[in-house]
Design an enzyme around this catalytic site. Structure first.
Site, PDB file in Angstrom:
ATOM      1  N   LYS A  90      85.962  67.001 -24.261  1.00  0.00           N
ATOM      2  CA  LYS A  90      85.066  66.511 -23.543  1.00  0.00           C
ATOM      3  C   LYS A  90      84.786  67.304 -22.192  1.00  0.00           C
ATOM      4  O   LYS A  90      85.714  67.574 -21.538  1.00  0.00           O
ATOM      5  CB  LYS A  90      85.122  65.007 -23.178  1.00  0.00           C
ATOM      6  CG  LYS A  90      83.953  64.526 -22.427  1.00  0.00           C
ATOM      7  CD  LYS A  90      82.957  63.850 -23.439  1.00  0.00           C
ATOM      8  CE  LYS A  90      81.444  63.645 -22.674  1.00  0.00           C
ATOM      9  NZ  LYS A  90      80.960  64.921 -22.798  1.00  0.00           N
ATOM     10  N   GLN A 111      89.158  70.171 -16.225  1.00  0.00           N
ATOM     11  CA  GLN A 111      88.560  69.078 -16.935  1.00  0.00           C
ATOM     12  C   GLN A 111      89.730  68.195 -17.598  1.00  0.00           C
ATOM     13  O   GLN A 111      89.792  67.059 -17.639  1.00  0.00           O
ATOM     14  CB  GLN A 111      87.754  69.820 -17.772  1.00  0.00           C
ATOM     15  CG  GLN A 111      86.652  68.584 -18.476  1.00  0.00           C
ATOM     16  CD  GLN A 111      85.355  68.273 -17.635  1.00  0.00           C
ATOM     17  OE1 GLN A 111      85.010  69.170 -16.923  1.00  0.00           O
ATOM     18  NE2 GLN A 111      85.072  67.115 -17.470  1.00  0.00           N
ATOM     19  N   LYS A 114      91.076  66.145 -15.089  1.00  0.00           N
ATOM     20  CA  LYS A 114      90.187  65.167 -14.844  1.00  0.00           C
ATOM     21  C   LYS A 114      89.897  64.146 -15.662  1.00  0.00           C
ATOM     22  O   LYS A 114      90.119  62.678 -15.486  1.00  0.00           O
ATOM     23  CB  LYS A 114      88.640  65.709 -14.545  1.00  0.00           C
ATOM     24  CG  LYS A 114      87.788  64.786 -14.144  1.00  0.00           C
ATOM     25  CD  LYS A 114      86.230  65.586 -14.172  1.00  0.00           C
ATOM     26  CE  LYS A 114      86.382  66.876 -13.937  1.00  0.00           C
ATOM     27  NZ  LYS A 114      84.918  67.469 -13.493  1.00  0.00           N
ATOM     28  N   LYS A 126      85.403  72.950 -21.639  1.00  0.00           N
ATOM     29  CA  LYS A 126      84.033  73.676 -20.766  1.00  0.00           C
ATOM     30  C   LYS A 126      83.346  74.836 -21.522  1.00  0.00           C
ATOM     31  O   LYS A 126      83.958  75.373 -22.314  1.00  0.00           O
ATOM     32  CB  LYS A 126      84.529  73.872 -19.352  1.00  0.00           C
ATOM     33  CG  LYS A 126      83.513  74.013 -18.562  1.00  0.00           C
ATOM     34  CD  LYS A 126      83.625  72.503 -17.770  1.00  0.00           C
ATOM     35  CE  LYS A 126      82.361  72.124 -16.787  1.00  0.00           C
ATOM     36  NZ  LYS A 126      82.493  71.002 -15.938  1.00  0.00           N
ATOM     37  N   GLY A 165      76.267  68.033 -19.565  1.00  0.00           N
ATOM     38  CA  GLY A 165      75.577  69.184 -18.678  1.00  0.00           C
ATOM     39  C   GLY A 165      76.558  69.556 -17.464  1.00  0.00           C
ATOM     40  O   GLY A 165      77.866  68.914 -17.336  1.00  0.00           O
ATOM     41  N   ASP A 166      76.214  70.313 -16.859  1.00  0.00           N
ATOM     42  CA  ASP A 166      76.777  70.999 -15.377  1.00  0.00           C
ATOM     43  C   ASP A 166      75.882  71.848 -14.950  1.00  0.00           C
ATOM     44  O   ASP A 166      74.765  71.752 -15.213  1.00  0.00           O
ATOM     45  CB  ASP A 166      78.064  71.748 -16.221  1.00  0.00           C
ATOM     46  CG  ASP A 166      79.176  71.946 -14.778  1.00  0.00           C
ATOM     47  OD1 ASP A 166      79.855  71.108 -14.649  1.00  0.00           O
ATOM     48  OD2 ASP A 166      79.086  73.022 -14.316  1.00  0.00           O
ATOM     49  N   THR A 210      78.090  60.631 -11.354  1.00  0.00           N
ATOM     50  CA  THR A 210      78.966  61.675 -10.460  1.00  0.00           C
ATOM     51  C   THR A 210      79.007  61.129  -9.220  1.00  0.00           C
ATOM     52  O   THR A 210      79.957  60.898  -8.306  1.00  0.00           O
ATOM     53  CB  THR A 210      78.703  62.900 -10.860  1.00  0.00           C
ATOM     54  OG1 THR A 210      78.713  63.279 -12.221  1.00  0.00           O
ATOM     55  CG2 THR A 210      79.787  63.897 -10.236  1.00  0.00           C
ATOM     56  N   SER A 382      79.721  59.725 -19.087  1.00  0.00           N
ATOM     57  CA  SER A 382      79.658  60.317 -20.456  1.00  0.00           C
ATOM     58  C   SER A 382      80.260  59.737 -21.737  1.00  0.00           C
ATOM     59  O   SER A 382      79.913  59.605 -23.009  1.00  0.00           O
ATOM     60  CB  SER A 382      79.868  61.746 -20.507  1.00  0.00           C
ATOM     61  OG  SER A 382      79.070  62.740 -20.018  1.00  0.00           O
TER      62      SER A 382
HETATM   63  N1  GLU Z   1      80.062  68.617 -16.174  1.00  0.00           N
HETATM   64  C1  GLU Z   1      80.773  67.290 -15.679  1.00  0.00           C
HETATM   65  C2  GLU Z   1      81.985  67.514 -15.241  1.00  0.00           C
HETATM   66  O1  GLU Z   1      82.462  68.410 -14.725  1.00  0.00           O
HETATM   67  C3  GLU Z   1      80.498  66.457 -16.814  1.00  0.00           C
HETATM   68  C4  GLU Z   1      81.195  66.701 -18.002  1.00  0.00           C
HETATM   69  C5  GLU Z   1      80.816  65.516 -18.886  1.00  0.00           C
HETATM   70  O2  GLU Z   1      79.936  64.652 -18.796  1.00  0.00           O
HETATM   71  O3  GLU Z   1      81.266  65.523 -20.218  1.00  0.00           O
HETATM   72  O4  GLU Z   1      82.775  66.447 -15.455  1.00  0.00           O
END
Ligand code: GLU
Length: 450
Positions: A90, A111, A114, A126, A165-166, A210, A382
């Site tokens: 994810k 990620q 996190k 990512k 998204g990012d 976020t 998400s």
């Molecule tokens: N890009 C965002 C992050 O860095 C969202 C990632 C997501 O929703 O999967 O966490």
């Protein structure tokens, strides 16, 4: 330093010499793991750190698309599926000319920890492309997204990998990608992409998540010091989706964002971005032009300071770098330390250079919080979107918000608890790294050699 960490760092540097951003995050995370690695000698035998720094899979692909003048273009697409020990990969997709393998690997590595910190069943990945969406028409963006996912679709899926998204990828882009994905697989497999519009399986509150999550985390940290968010002033960088969410939630809770910035300079609005008119204007401004925030100053009659950053201003309580990586280097960090402002909360991924972060952490008067904890609300919602998709139903805004608050509190509490347990005191940065790491480590140890 622990010999095992030292060796893995040296090997990683030798193997990935051309990837500075990736090496930066590996160094930051690994060096903060010292107490936990000391306590677990069995990790070395299991080559745990070596496995953690090596992505499970790196996918690179060609994306060919046609512009409105029928000219063809070629971009490079990426998906780094970093670690799936905790669940399906994810993480977001970034469309920006700066995207390269080093950037995608650094974001993917971050990620993993996190996503682990959220305590939800998701691994880390990512992706993105060096495609520049600026100045592209809607049809061009659609064709690019379709071409991108036509290649990537074979590597993702609701139980495999769920991109979101990012930077440069918002609801519109996710919509085009999901439409094309659905067309190819011939099934309403909603959970293959998150950040969808609510009408097409998206979760309420995802766009705000976020920024809202960052403020919920901040509320917890203030509580720890016997403080309330009410009346607090915030300086942040950026005016994208995340900054906007912070502005909105701060205003709702009686605080205000009085400084924000764009690539062209920064805005000082002493009244704060607190009215609906101002919040809506920021949304429109970003949609029209994500490179210039100056129009806000013209519209609302406040100060615009061109070509510089707001770090170092004294009349705020909290700094929140929310734009992009390496926004704050050692020079800016010195200005921040001199300002006397107590709270420095990272929001963007890796907004601080390692040197600047070390320096800020050493300031006795300051509290530093790391992005992988502060910005984890986005990926959390998400995952809640994936959960709603799996159940084929929608949760109410209140329900999602309540869950988001609980997740952010848990991230904060577990970071504090683990740092104390390892004798580090009140260290939110090391606490987040160790808490995230421990989850992934436990899962990898349980799953045997891979
Ligand atoms: N890009 C965002 C992050 O860095 C969202 C990632 C997501 O929703 O999967 O966490």
């Amino acid at each position: 330093m622990n010999k095992y960490i030292e060796r893995v760092l040296a090997e990683t540097k030798a193997k990935n010499a051309n990837e500075p951003e990736f090496l930066q995050t590996v160094e930051e995370v690994l060096t903060s793991l010292e107490p936990v690695i000391n306590a677990h000698p069995e990790y070395e035998k299991a080559a745990l750190l070596e496995r953690m720094v090596e992505p499970e899979r790196v996918i690179e692909f060609r994306v060919t698309w046609e512009d409105d003048n029928h000219e063809w273009h070629v971009n490079r697409g990426y998906r780094v599926q970093y670690n799936s020990a905790l669940g399906p990969y994810k993480g977001g997709l970034r469309f920006d000319p700066s995207v390269n393998l080093s950037i995608v690997k650094f974001l993917g590595f971050e990620q993993v920890y996190k996503d682990a910190l959220t305590c939800l069943p998701i691994g880390g990945a990512k992706g993105g492309s060096d495609f520049d969406p600026h100045g592209r028409s809607d049809s061009e963006v659609m064709r690019f997204c379709q071409a991108f996912i036509t290649e990537l679709y074979r590597h993702i899926g609701q139980d495999i990998d769920c991109p979101a998204g990012d930077l440069g990828v918002g609801g519109r882009e996710i919509g085009y990608m999901y439409g094309q994905y659905r067309r190819i697989v011939g099934a309403a497999e909603f959970g293959a992409l998150s950040g969808k519009a609510v009408a097409t399986g998206g979760s309420l509150l995802r766009p705000e998540a976020t920024g809202f999550g960052a403020v919920y985390y901040l509320v917890e940290a203030l509580k720890h010091d016997g403080e309330s968010i009410e009346g607090k002033h915030i300086a942040l960088s950026g005016y994208g989706n995340v900054s906007w969410g912070i502005m909105k939630k701060a205003a709702e809770l009686g605080a205000k964002v009085t400084y924000f910035s764009g690539p062209d300079g920064y805005i000082h609005d002493p009244d704060g971005v607190i009215t609906e008119e101002k919040l809506n204007f920021i949304l429109e401004m970003r949609q029209k032009d994500s490179m210039h925030c100056a129009p806000y100053a013209e519209k609302f009659g406040c100060e615009f300071i061109p070509n510089t950053k707001c770090w170092g201003v004294k009349d705020v309580d909290i700094y929140m770098p929310s734009a992009t990586q390496n926004d704050v280097d050692i020079e800016w960090a010195k200005k921040i330390a001199e300002s006397g402002v107590k709270y420095y909360f990272e929001v963007a991924n890796m907004p601080t250079t390692n040197e600047a972060l070390e320096f800020l952490k050493a300031q006795k008067h300051m509290v530093i919080a790391p992005s992988k904890a502060v910005n984890a609300g986005g990926v959390s919602v998400s995952e809640l979107e994936m959960a709603q998709n799996a159940e084929r139903l929608y949760w109410s805004e209140e329900e999602v918000d309540k869950k988001l608050k609980g997740i952010m509190k848990n991230i904060y509490d577990s970071s504090v608890e683990v740092a104390e347990r390892y004798g580090l005191g009140y260290d939110l940065v090391a606490g987040a790294n160790i808490a995230g790491f421990q989850k992934v480590a436990d899962a990898m140890m349980a799953q045997g050699i891979w």
